[in-house]
Design an enzyme around this catalytic site. Structure first.
Site, mmCIF file in Angstrom:
data_model
loop_
_atom_site.group_PDB
_atom_site.id
_atom_site.type_symbol
_atom_site.label_atom_id
_atom_site.label_comp_id
_atom_site.label_asym_id
_atom_site.label_seq_id
_atom_site.Cartn_x
_atom_site.Cartn_y
_atom_site.Cartn_z
ATOM 1 N N GLU A 114 0.854 -1.189 0.000
ATOM 2 C CA GLU A 114 0.000 0.000 0.000
ATOM 3 C C GLU A 114 0.891 1.241 0.000
ATOM 4 O O GLU A 114 0.443 2.330 0.348
ATOM 5 C CB GLU A 114 -0.991 -0.007 1.171
ATOM 6 C CG GLU A 114 -0.381 -0.094 2.549
ATOM 7 C CD GLU A 114 -1.423 -0.027 3.644
ATOM 8 O OE1 GLU A 114 -2.176 0.959 3.675
ATOM 9 O OE2 GLU A 114 -1.486 -0.953 4.466
ATOM 10 N N CYS A 161 -3.515 -3.381 4.542
ATOM 11 C CA CYS A 161 -2.538 -4.349 5.083
ATOM 12 C C CYS A 161 -2.909 -5.790 4.770
ATOM 13 O O CYS A 161 -2.202 -6.719 5.180
ATOM 14 C CB CYS A 161 -2.436 -4.175 6.593
ATOM 15 S SG CYS A 161 -2.067 -2.499 7.098
ATOM 16 N N HIS A 166 -1.996 -9.559 12.536
ATOM 17 C CA HIS A 166 -1.533 -8.320 11.920
ATOM 18 C C HIS A 166 -1.150 -7.387 13.068
ATOM 19 O O HIS A 166 -1.946 -7.169 13.987
ATOM 20 C CB HIS A 166 -2.638 -7.700 11.055
ATOM 21 C CG HIS A 166 -2.293 -6.291 10.667
ATOM 22 N ND1 HIS A 166 -1.147 -5.986 9.975
ATOM 23 C CD2 HIS A 166 -2.908 -5.103 10.925
ATOM 24 C CE1 HIS A 166 -1.072 -4.682 9.798
ATOM 25 N NE2 HIS A 166 -2.125 -4.122 10.374
#
Ligand code: CAA
Length: 387
Positions: free
Chosen positions: A80, A112, A234
């Site tokens: 990104e 993400c 994450h």
């Protein structure tokens, strides 16, 4: 059924970092807000001559042999931190690595999350074509406005994975649980170099989406919570993973066991948020720091703002310990240089954002490849001279 999954994995992170104690001192904040409150020690800071292409090429170059390079017929680059609205960053990486011409190369985007989409696509492709190999790279620079609450959650890394049949590190298990919800928690419109973020909302949505993905994973016939030896989340900052784990433990009525997450947070605490790479950096951390995960299940929770969450499972393969890159990863982090606040501010203000048609960037410390500058609006990548 043939096992498909991660045959090789390794990460690269810039050669410079900022200690969060410096940021706390600058702003008159108790450093424990960062060390305990968000669970971070320092963040990696790319110099001017690193971007998502050089980071990705440096991560991949470290794990690939000439035989791998000849065998790869698909390159997926998740990021990104894109550098072009049209041309895929993957094509630059394809050239730098010397991949064969009859290879597809594309860039994937969803905040993400996109490396996880890449992993699912790569494994499905190899399942249909078991002799093929896919290079999957997650590469990002997390950058927020200076003096914003999010500034402490910056960072940067790339993780490269070779996806194949009969993988030596981890096989992807069959079931996955997904959750998609259109929400404005974090986004970066085309004209901006830093994202817009509703920090508190983003942490709330992350937890809700994690729960929804887990519940879908269960509905799809996934493994019981208790059968996982390790969980990787994450990690925009490590406290976020701790909170997600607490939530999943609670809804599964299982006592929280920090031994199942701590090893997966060691690298992220030192590197900061690496967006698409963060979950796979956590996997590297768990593989490098747990004693032996052979034959065990690792639960993986992927989250991308906006938002998509996915829960899936990896089965760690016998003999993975011989493939892990613990020493190389330790050396990479040990050789980093601490930045002063003035150097950090200089690196933060990236000249490439100022719409330069031509730009010549100095050579900094780092991996094999560097972003050398811009010539007539074309980005240039070269081998790095030893700084
Ligand atoms: N000692 C110990 N702890 C302290 C402390 C001290 N002196 N001072 C504060 N703390 C604690 C607080 O109690 C709080 O803990 P809890 O969350 O457990 O209550 C923690 O430190 C953080 O404090 P604040 O809530 O006051 O922090 P903040 O508002 O200044 O910023 C943030 C936190 C919202 C996460 C901000 O860093 C941010 O916006 N980050 C970017 C967005 C982000 O990372 N969101 C995560 C979910 S979205 C996602 O995951 C996608 C992605 O990668 C971006």
């Amino acid at each position: 059924m043939t096992a498909i999954g991660i045959d090789k994995i390794g990460f690269y992170s810039p050669a410079y970092y900022l200690d969060l104690a410096s940021l706390a001192a600058r702003d008159g904040i108790d450093p424990q807000k960062y060390h305990q409150g968000i669970g971070q020690e320092r963040f990696a800071m790319p110099p001017h001559d690193e971007d998502c292409v050089s980071l990705a090429a440096n991560a991949a170059a470290a794990i690939l042999t000439p035989e791998d390079i000849a065998a790869i017929d698909t390159l997926l680059l998740a990021t990104e931190s894109g550098i072009d609205q049209s041309k895929a960053a993957a094509v630059y990486v394809h050239r730098l690595l010397g991949l064969r011409p009859n290879c597809r190369a594309i860039e994937l985007k969803h905040a993400c999350y996109s490396a996880t989409a890449g992993l699912q696509l790569a494994c499905a492709y190899v399942a249909a074509n078991p002799k093929r190999k896919v290079l999957l790279i997650a590469s990002d620079i997390s950058r927020y406005d200076m003096h914003s609450a999010a500034e402490a959650t910056q960072g940067s890394a790339a993780v490269a994975m070779l996806i194949s049949a009969n993988p030596r590190i981890a096989a992807l298990e069959g079931n996955a649980g997904c959750h998609t919800h259109d929400v404005m928690d974090f986004w970066r419109p085309n004209h901006r170099h830093t994202p817009l973020v509703d920090g508190k909302l983003s942490t709330l949505i992350y937890l809700q989406a994690s729960e929804a993905a887990w519940r879908d994973y269960q509905a799809q016939g996934g493994a019981d919570f208790a059968s996982f030896a390790q969980f990787c989340y994450h990690l925009p900052f490590s406290k976020m993973g701790i909170k997600a784990h607490q939530r999943l433990c609670k809804i599964n009525d299982i006592a929280e066991d920090s031994g199942k997450i701590a090893a997966g947070m060691i690298y992220n605490r030192d590197i900061g948020n690496s967006y698409t790479a963060a979950l796979y950096l956590s996997l590297c951390s768990a593989l490098d720091h747990r004693d032996d995960l052979s034959g065990e299940l690792v639960g993986m929770l992927s989250y991308g703002s906006g938002c998509v969450a996915e829960f899936f499972a990896l089965r760690i393969q016998d003999g993975y310990i011989n493939q892990r890159r613990k020493n190389e990863h330790a050396a990479l982090l040990a050789n980093r240089q601490a930045l002063s606040l003035a150097q950090y501010e200089d690196f933060w203000h990236r000249q490439e954002y100022s719409q330069h048609d031509n730009l010549d960037l100095p050579n900094y410390a780092g991996g094999k490849y560097r972003f050398a500058g811009i010539e007539n609006n074309e980005r240039r990548y070269t081998l790095r001279e030893k700084a």
